[in-house]
Design a protein around this motif. Structure first.
Motif, mmCIF file in Angstrom:
data_model
loop_
_atom_site.group_PDB
_atom_site.id
_atom_site.type_symbol
_atom_site.label_atom_id
_atom_site.label_comp_id
_atom_site.label_asym_id
_atom_site.label_seq_id
_atom_site.Cartn_x
_atom_site.Cartn_y
_atom_site.Cartn_z
ATOM 1 N N ILE A 1 34.208 41.994 48.021
ATOM 2 C CA ILE A 1 32.947 41.541 47.444
ATOM 3 C C ILE A 1 32.376 40.489 48.378
ATOM 4 N N TRP B 1 34.788 38.728 50.524
ATOM 5 C CA TRP B 1 35.892 38.039 49.858
ATOM 6 C C TRP B 1 36.756 39.047 49.123
ATOM 7 N N MET B 2 38.042 38.779 49.090
ATOM 8 C CA MET B 2 38.967 39.788 48.574
ATOM 9 C C MET B 2 39.287 39.596 47.090
ATOM 10 N N LEU B 3 39.109 40.681 46.325
ATOM 11 C CA LEU B 3 39.572 40.719 44.941
ATOM 12 C C LEU B 3 40.541 41.891 44.881
ATOM 13 N N VAL C 1 47.041 41.066 42.236
ATOM 14 C CA VAL C 1 47.111 40.466 40.894
ATOM 15 C C VAL C 1 48.296 41.056 40.135
ATOM 16 N N LEU D 1 45.465 44.564 32.835
ATOM 17 C CA LEU D 1 44.539 43.599 33.430
ATOM 18 C C LEU D 1 43.281 43.402 32.574
ATOM 19 N N SER E 1 43.300 41.998 29.824
ATOM 20 C CA SER E 1 43.419 40.647 29.278
ATOM 21 C C SER E 1 44.196 39.792 30.267
ATOM 22 N N THR E 2 44.098 38.483 30.083
ATOM 23 C CA THR E 2 44.807 37.592 31.003
ATOM 24 C C THR E 2 46.310 37.665 30.720
ATOM 25 N N VAL F 1 50.183 28.826 37.004
ATOM 26 C CA VAL F 1 49.433 29.945 37.611
ATOM 27 C C VAL F 1 48.567 30.623 36.550
ATOM 28 N N MET F 2 49.154 30.847 35.346
ATOM 29 C CA MET F 2 48.428 31.593 34.311
ATOM 30 C C MET F 2 47.242 30.806 33.736
ATOM 31 N N ASN G 1 31.978 34.783 44.587
ATOM 32 C CA ASN G 1 33.019 35.509 45.336
ATOM 33 C C ASN G 1 34.092 34.559 45.873
ATOM 34 N N THR H 1 36.219 33.654 42.963
ATOM 35 C CA THR H 1 37.015 34.814 42.524
ATOM 36 C C THR H 1 38.400 34.850 43.159
ATOM 37 N N VAL H 2 38.441 34.545 44.468
ATOM 38 C CA VAL H 2 39.716 34.572 45.195
ATOM 39 C C VAL H 2 40.726 33.637 44.526
ATOM 40 N N GLN I 1 41.425 34.878 40.326
ATOM 41 C CA GLN I 1 41.748 36.262 39.951
ATOM 42 C C GLN I 1 43.109 36.414 39.265
ATOM 43 N N PHE I 2 44.040 35.478 39.504
ATOM 44 C CA PHE I 2 45.372 35.610 38.912
ATOM 45 C C PHE I 2 45.430 35.123 37.463
ATOM 46 N N SER I 3 44.410 34.412 37.043
ATOM 47 C CA SER I 3 44.457 33.860 35.692
ATOM 48 C C SER I 3 43.230 34.209 34.858
ATOM 49 N N ALA I 4 42.325 35.000 35.429
ATOM 50 C CA ALA I 4 41.120 35.396 34.685
ATOM 51 C C ALA I 4 41.180 36.893 34.390
ATOM 52 N N GLN I 5 40.386 37.302 33.395
ATOM 53 C CA GLN I 5 40.333 38.737 33.098
ATOM 54 C C GLN I 5 39.555 39.441 34.200
ATOM 55 N N LEU I 6 40.100 40.558 34.654
ATOM 56 C CA LEU I 6 39.453 41.323 35.715
ATOM 57 C C LEU I 6 38.052 41.764 35.263
ATOM 58 N N HIS I 7 37.942 42.142 33.978
ATOM 59 C CA HIS I 7 36.651 42.614 33.456
ATOM 60 C C HIS I 7 35.590 41.516 33.507
ATOM 61 N N ILE J 1 35.422 39.067 35.623
ATOM 62 C CA ILE J 1 35.012 38.890 37.030
ATOM 63 C C ILE J 1 34.029 39.987 37.434
ATOM 64 N N LEU J 2 34.396 41.242 37.090
ATOM 65 C CA LEU J 2 33.534 42.368 37.479
ATOM 66 C C LEU J 2 32.205 42.336 36.727
#
Lengths: 252, 124
Positions: free
Chosen positions: A6, A9-11, A16, A65, A67-68, B21-22, B69, B72-73, B76-82, B84-85
């Motif tokens: 994006i 930047w990497m997602l 994850v 994914l 949910s968190t 992290v979470m 963006n 996001t980097v 991303q490990f602690s947020a919902q992917l949906h 972000i998108l």
């Protein structure tokens, strides 16, 4: 590997999932160690369900994914905490232990089947016969007592006339037999265990040489039993006519 | 004794690290510089749209996408992917409305982006 770029930047979905897998894996490892060392065969039905539920929550934590990771992790922690609480309560409070885990039930008493007790447990005669067969009892007439344990296994006491003769019955003297001590594993000598059995490396070297072994690194396993006999298995097994149990030439 | 302390400290430390992290999104979403300040970028674009300064609004939307963006980097490990998108899609739609010089549409998308931004890292 699904990586979405994006704006440079990497997602990374893969990254994850990998991070969440590490969290789930080590959390599960720590929690299962906390829950105890019961063997699978010693688990009650509830313990079994508890294990499955905790495992499925760890799986969801890793790959769901939508949910968190947090709610899955909290669920995992809450179930483990509930399991630990139940363990503590049943350890401290005898009544709770009987109420929660149940009690062993006598299903054969003095050779007679206890139909009433079996009905309460919804335990069928065919189940009884099956579990007796597992215990190498093919004639129910040989059984004096059979007790259905809380983990579902059947403990069987045969009538005295059907019990095997022991050395004690024959007044034959016996020698003490304890647990063997590992002295070498994968070529590594355990000095701590050698000390425990009042031996040293020079004794071990002599014993190995007697068996034609020059280097302890050639030994896969060496165990000293309580009679003083040393069992040694080397990496190089000289089997003259090996037995093949396979029924297909392979390759696998 | 040291070994015993380590045996306890290791799992406790790991669990603490996992929790950090979470739950890190709530902290890591905050800007570390001027080019990753999502709330400020959102607010600037809204101001330009309300004033119908379309060129500035379009540039601002581009900067907003870049800022998000960058965040996001980290999250991303602690947020919902949906989330972000969805937020990324809301910004893209807002850009479309700005190009079409549609104030209502752009403001609706920016409002959705604000809601989605608030959701990232929150334990609702």
């Amino acid at each position: 590997m699904q990586i979405m770029w994006i704006g440079g930047w990497m997602l990374s979905e893969t990254l994850v999932v990998m991070v969440r897998a590490v969290i789930g894996f080590f959390t599960l490892l720590i929690y299962t160690r906390m829950l105890g060392k019961q063997q699978l065969s010693q688990l009650t039905y509830f313990d079994y369900i508890l294990g499955i539920t905790i495992g499925s929550m760890a799986a969801a934590l890793t790959t769901d994914l939508s949910s968190t990771a947090w709610p899955h992790w909290v669920g995992l922690t809450a179930w483990t905490a509930a399991g630990l609480t139940m363990q503590w309560v049943t350890l401290k409070w005898r009544f709770a232990s009987k109420y929660i885990d149940g009690e062993p039930t006598v299903v054969i008493m003095n050779g007679k089947i206890m139909e009433g007790a079996m009905r309460k447990l919804r335990y069928r005669a065919s189940d009884l016969m099956e579990q007796l067969r597992v215990k190498d009892v093919f004639d129910i007439g040989e059984v004096e007592f059979a007790i259905l344990e809380t983990n579902g296994t059947l403990s069987v006491l045969k009538k005295t006339q059907f019990q095997p003769v022991t050395r004690s019955d024959m007044n034959i003297s016996t020698q003490y037999q304890g647990i063997g001590t590992e002295l070498i594993y994968s070529g590594v000598i355990f000095d701590q265990n050698l000390k425990q059995v009042y031996r040293d490396r020079s004794w071990l070297d002599t014993e190995l040489r007697k068996k034609g072994i020059q280097d302890s690194r050639d030994v896969f396993l060496a165990v000293l039993d309580t009679s003083g006999n040393l069992y040694v298995d080397t990496y190089r097994d000289r089997v003259e006519s090996p037995v093949d149990t396979g029924d297909f030439p392979g390759p696998y | 004794m040291l070994k015993r302390i380590l045996l306890v400290a290791l799992p406790v430390g790991l669990i603490a690290l996992f929790i950090a992290v979470m739950l890190s999104a709530a902290v890591l979403k905050h800007p570390l510089g001027s080019d990753d300040d999502v709330p400020a970028s959102l607010s600037r674009v809204e101001t330009h749209v309300m004033a119908e300064q379309w060129q500035e609004a379009l540039e601002g939307a581009g900067k907003l996408a870049d800022a998000f963006n960058r965040v996001t980097v980290r999250v991303q490990f602690s947020a919902q992917l949906h989330d972000i998108l969805d937020l990324r899609a809301a910004i893209a739609r807002a850009e479309g409305f700005i190009k079409a010089q549609d104030r209502a549409g752009a403001m609706a998308e920016l409002a959705e982006a604000t809601t989605l931004w608030d959701r990232i890292g929150s334990r609702h």
